[in-house]
Write an enzyme that holds these catalytic residues in place. Sequence first.
Site, PDB file in Angstrom:
ATOM      1  N   ASN A  98     -10.006  -0.557   1.273  1.00 54.38           N
ATOM      2  CA  ASN A  98      -8.561  -0.434   1.100  1.00 54.38           C
ATOM      3  C   ASN A  98      -8.190  -0.917  -0.305  1.00 54.38           C
ATOM      4  OD1 ASN A  98      -5.789  -0.745   1.097  1.00 54.38           O
ATOM      5  ND2 ASN A  98      -5.691  -1.700   3.120  1.00 54.38           N
ATOM      6  N   CYS A 150       0.818  -1.219   0.000  1.00 54.33           N
ATOM      7  CA  CYS A 150       0.000   0.000   0.000  1.00 54.33           C
ATOM      8  C   CYS A 150       0.850   1.267   0.000  1.00 54.33           C
ATOM      9  CB  CYS A 150      -0.936   0.002   1.204  1.00 54.33           C
ATOM     10  SG  CYS A 150      -1.936  -1.480   1.318  1.00 54.33           S
ATOM     11  N   HIS A 164      -3.164   7.010   3.254  1.00 53.63           N
ATOM     12  CA  HIS A 164      -3.613   5.710   2.751  1.00 53.63           C
ATOM     13  C   HIS A 164      -4.946   5.373   3.416  1.00 53.63           C
ATOM     14  CE1 HIS A 164      -3.937   1.626   1.670  1.00 53.63           C
ATOM     15  NE2 HIS A 164      -3.490   1.123   2.810  1.00 53.63           N
TER      16      HIS A 164
END
Length: 333
Positions: A283, A113, A253
């Site tokens: 996500n 990520c 994020h």
Amino acid sequence: MKSTGILGVGHAVPERKLTNADLEKMVDTSDEWITTRTGIKERRIADPGIAASDLAAAAAQEALERARMSPSEIDLIIVATVTGDYVFPSTACLVQDRLGIPNAAAYDLAAGCSGFVYALDQAWHGVRSGAYGAALVIGVDVLSRITDWQDRSTCVLFGDGAGAVVVGPVRDGFGVLATYLGSDGSGASKLYIPAGGSRQPLTPETLTAREQYIRMCGNDVFKFAVRVMEDATLEVLRRAGLTSGDVNLFVPHQANIRIIDAAARRLGIDWDRIVVNVDRYGNTSAASIPLALSEALQAGRIKAGDYIVCVGFGAGLTWGAAAMRWDGREAYR
Ligand code: UT7
């Protein structure tokens, strides 16, 4: 060194939505648990046949249009992903061909990520040094393909998507001001896929054990995330000569609303300066930051001269932050 920053931003997500109500029918979970523990309400899932390069190319096309640039002006393509179309060749090469970008250097980068910030850092260094004229940086992941849809502790978290930016020369004093990347490989097994690589190739046994899917120690990653979101932000601000009070927009994020909230409190950044879309996308891994940035621009939340901080964390374990001053050549202004 040439001042270098973002000239255009785009994103692409699959149309199909998977809601918390849908997940209630698939695993032993509830809308109430998912909402209070993560802030996620729905996520997008790619239809069969749609791969990373499809979403990546669509996002990159939009970023090029917003930058008012033609493919021939790009000479570097970096795709941050852990779910490329193939083990090889790179998804970056597939995007190069799809968009007709002649002869660009093209490669993929795996930093989970944090991948988008890692790739932005590389493109920034490449363009500001004069080695490249302009770069495409794409964050894309199709996590639905590596998610264990029988594991309620992970399958409620993830979604598919892509975000892309064009990186090129900007006015002096604008663009990326500083980056800060790091890793701690001792936490590799906190978030990983056990089988399918050279350590443990796929076998009938590994498939039965569902080892081709994401495994995560959620609690450990949570604690790591809150700590590095704060530390990485403070370090990149220090490198840029800024304080958290200078930041107009914080683009974290999008993994869990509680992680964003905890980091924001520690940094003293109020909600109206934070981009949040985890409720609608979950996500999306490497796509999360450029997707949030793209939506913030489309919503008119960024104007020329604004200071923006992007910060991510993920598998590796890795973290990365970038501080920039928005030039405003971007077409949404
Ligand atoms: O991009 C980086 C990727 N990863 C992350 O950012 C994830 C970071 N971690 C997290 O976001 C959180 O740790 C989670 C959302 C994954 C989990 O939240 P938590 O507050 O840490 O919950 P937990 O793992 O401690 O689980 C609490 C309980 C457990 O039950 P018991 O043992 O207390 O009876 C779980 O079995 O919640 C249970 N549980 C669920 N219940 C309903 C776990 N998943 C679910 C679920 N629905 N989907």
